[in-house]
Enzyme design. Structure first.
Site: not given
Ligand code: NAP
Length: 255
Positions: A137, A150
């Site tokens: 991130s 985080y």
């Molecule tokens: N959105 C942002 O602004 C942003 C910015 C920078 C980086 N990121 C990073 O990008 C990545 C994806 O985030 P996103 O934005 O796509 O968020 P999201 O839509 O909330 O997706 C998160 C995913 O992680 C899975 N997950 C969470 N805990 C888990 C566990 N214990 N076991 C297995 N799966 C798990 C969730 O699936 P289930 O709930 O079905 O398990 C979901 O598929 C993350 O690492 C986040 O930190 C996001």
């Protein structure tokens, strides 16, 4: 013949799900995409709409027992891993002392420990010219008040990915750390449980399609980093040139 596969964690939503859509479109050599997350129904719905064959693995990446099962699946299937994408993760905004210690440690469990473990388990099965994409991130660039654990966790992901890249270079496996700013996903449903994102940050929000398109292009070109938007590229440069104490002071003034 070994089955050529891509593995995506966090595939039930947001960036991980978008990786599944785009890999389905561009990586025609794949025999299967392995979709990993806890919400089984979401994974099965996704598998139905992809042209590439899928294997859905409903598991909690932080659970030792689930990880053992995954290890066994990898060991018994004759696979060649073309790409591993580690997207499973979450963040919680708010003061460190205002969020339970279980939730704080949970962030480290998923974002750091599980990502490290998943990478470790997959490396023996990765092919030459394989790719690992780690979701870090832009929060990794500098410590962040009210996002302390985080941001520290994502700094770990960035540092780990860059070092691992140097180790795997000789095996012709290429690691890219993806460092987006805010992305329009369900991430914020969890992140804003205790406190909201700075309004100024939300102005730089990008869709997951762009993050993934850029990440796949950068990974294809064997780049160490993928930073998708101009404001985040500028932020990255700023954090390399200006003392972090000054940046923290200015960020402390923002609403
Ligand atoms: N959105 C942002 O602004 C942003 C910015 C920078 C980086 N990121 C990073 O990008 C990545 C994806 O985030 P996103 O934005 O796509 O968020 P999201 O839509 O909330 O997706 C998160 C995913 O992680 C899975 N997950 C969470 N805990 C888990 C566990 N214990 N076991 C297995 N799966 C798990 C969730 O699936 P289930 O709930 O079905 O398990 C979901 O598929 C993350 O690492 C986040 O930190 C996001």
């Amino acid at each position: 013949m070994k089955k050529k596969i891509a593995i995506i964690t966090g595939a039930s939503s947001g960036i991980g799900q978008e990786f599944a859509f785009q890999l389905d479109e561009i990586m025609h050599e794949l025999d299967e995409i392995w979709l990993i997350a806890r919400r089984r129904e979401r994974l099965e719905e996704l598998a139905k709409v992809l042209e590439t064959g899928c294997r859905t693995i409903a598991m909690d990446v932080t659970e030792e027992r689930d990880m053992e099962l995954f290890r066994n699946i990898l060991a018994t299937e004759d696979v060649s891993v073309r790409m591993l994408v580690n997207c499973a993760g979450y963040g919680l905004m708010g003061r460190f002392d205002g969020i339970s210690i279980e939730e704080q440690l949970g962030m480290l469990e998923v974002n750091c420990k599980a990502l490290t473990r998943m990478t470790y388990e997959c490396i023996p099965y990765m092919c030459k010219n394989g790719r690992i994409i780690q979701l870090a991130s832009s929060a990794a660039f500098v410590p962040q008040k009210n996002f302390a654990v985080y941001a520290a966790a994502k700094s770990y992901v960035l540092s780990f990915s860059r070092a691992l890249r140097e180790e795997l270079r000789e095996r012709d496996i290429w690691v890219t750390a993806v460092c987006p700013g805010p992305v329009e996903t369900e991430f914020f449903d969890i992140a804003e449980k205790y406190a909201s994102t700075l309004a100024v940050k939300k102005l730089t929000m990008v869709p997951p399609q762009k993050v993934v398109r850029d990440a796949l292009r950068d990974s294809y070109h064997k780049k160490a980093l993928s930073i998708c938007s101009l404001p985040m590229k500028a932020f990255g440069i700023l954090t390399k040139t200006v003392p972090h104490g000054w940046i923290l002071s200015v960020m402390g003034l923002l609403k």
